[in-house]
Design a protein around this motif. Structure first.
Motif, PDB file in Angstrom:
ATOM      1  N   TRP A 114      -4.008   2.847   2.916  1.00 29.33           N
ATOM      2  CA  TRP A 114      -2.671   3.417   3.151  1.00 29.33           C
ATOM      3  C   TRP A 114      -2.283   3.326   4.622  1.00 29.33           C
ATOM      4  N   ALA A 167       1.215   9.234  -2.546  1.00 27.96           N
ATOM      5  CA  ALA A 167       0.111   8.321  -2.253  1.00 27.96           C
ATOM      6  C   ALA A 167      -0.611   7.949  -3.545  1.00 27.96           C
ATOM      7  N   THR A 172       0.834  -1.203   0.000  1.00 26.31           N
ATOM      8  CA  THR A 172       0.000   0.000   0.000  1.00 26.31           C
ATOM      9  C   THR A 172       0.864   1.246   0.000  1.00 26.31           C
ATOM     10  N   SER A 173       0.224   2.395  -0.066  1.00 23.27           N
ATOM     11  CA  SER A 173       0.930   3.678  -0.071  1.00 23.27           C
ATOM     12  C   SER A 173       1.221   4.152   1.348  1.00 23.27           C
TER      13      SER A 173
END
Length: 222
Positions: A148, A80, A49-50
């Motif tokens: 995130w 992101a 994920t970011s």
């Protein structure tokens, strides 16, 4: 499918697609791990994920006073790729593509893990990290724009947020986490992949997860 959020009923077929490249082979369950969304909706999970927002508390306690000059931090400060409000372009990455983290591991979700083992079923960690209920970590779906993870930091037990203390591999409750000894894999904006030690300093990691602050980082930061 439709041009609507991942948790829309019309997107069920798409968000339940198992994407092998989104699953780390070192995770205890490398195959598909289904997660509930709302009602009877479900989605397939992902182990990458970011980076997410650093809070002002994080900066004050763990990331140094030098990070205060451009507060408040917003999603715009980070690379992101999951930001639903604005697409990321190369010209947004002002810190240099090779020194800006695009994605990293948060492996094992939706199961709650601490230091490589299953963690408590119910935890309230603070610092904006979601509470754990029934041993389930939220935000585990690869199509979830809220998946995130912010590198705030936890105590060594992985049960309570302790800003800047243990920032990698203490908990997968929306913190950088992998099942690799000593660190985890991160993808940088220029496309290269690096194994980053879990002992990297909070200041360095804070500089790497932001891509618009123009920090200077030496080439031997590892």
């Amino acid at each position: 499918t439709c041009d609507c959020p991942g948790n829309h009923p019309n997107n069920q077929e798409a968000v339940n697609a198992f994407l092998p490249f989104m699953h780390c082979p070192s995770a205890p369950v490398a195959e598909d791990r289904e997660v509930s969304l709302r009602g009877r909706l479900t989605a397939s999970t992902g182990d990458y994920t970011s980076p997410g927002n650093l809070s002002q508390t994080s900066v004050l306690k763990g990331y140094g006073q030098s990070f205060l000059y451009d507060f408040p931090y917003t999603r715009e400060a980070f690379c992101a790729v999951l930001n639903p409000d604005k697409a990321l372009r190369i010209d947004h990455v002002r810190d240099g593509l090779s020194q800006s983290i695009l994605a990293y591991e948060v492996a094992g979700r939706p199961d709650h893990y601490i230091a490589g083992r299953l963690g408590p079923t119910n935890v309230s960690p603070r610092c904006g990290n979601p509470s754990i209920s029934g041993g389930v970590v939220v935000g585990a779906a690869w199509a979830d724009s809220q998946s995130w993870a912010a590198p705030n930091g936890f105590n060594r037990a992985g049960t309570s947020c302790e800003v800047g203390m243990c920032i990698i591999n203490c908990t997968n409750n929306n913190e950088p986490f992998a099942f690799h000894p000593g660190g985890l894999v991160m993808v940088f904006a220029d496309g290269h992949v690096d194994f980053v030690t879990q002992y990297v300093s909070p200041e360095i990691l804070g500089s790497l997860v932001t891509c618009r602050r123009r920090e200077r980082i030496s080439d031997d930061w590892q």
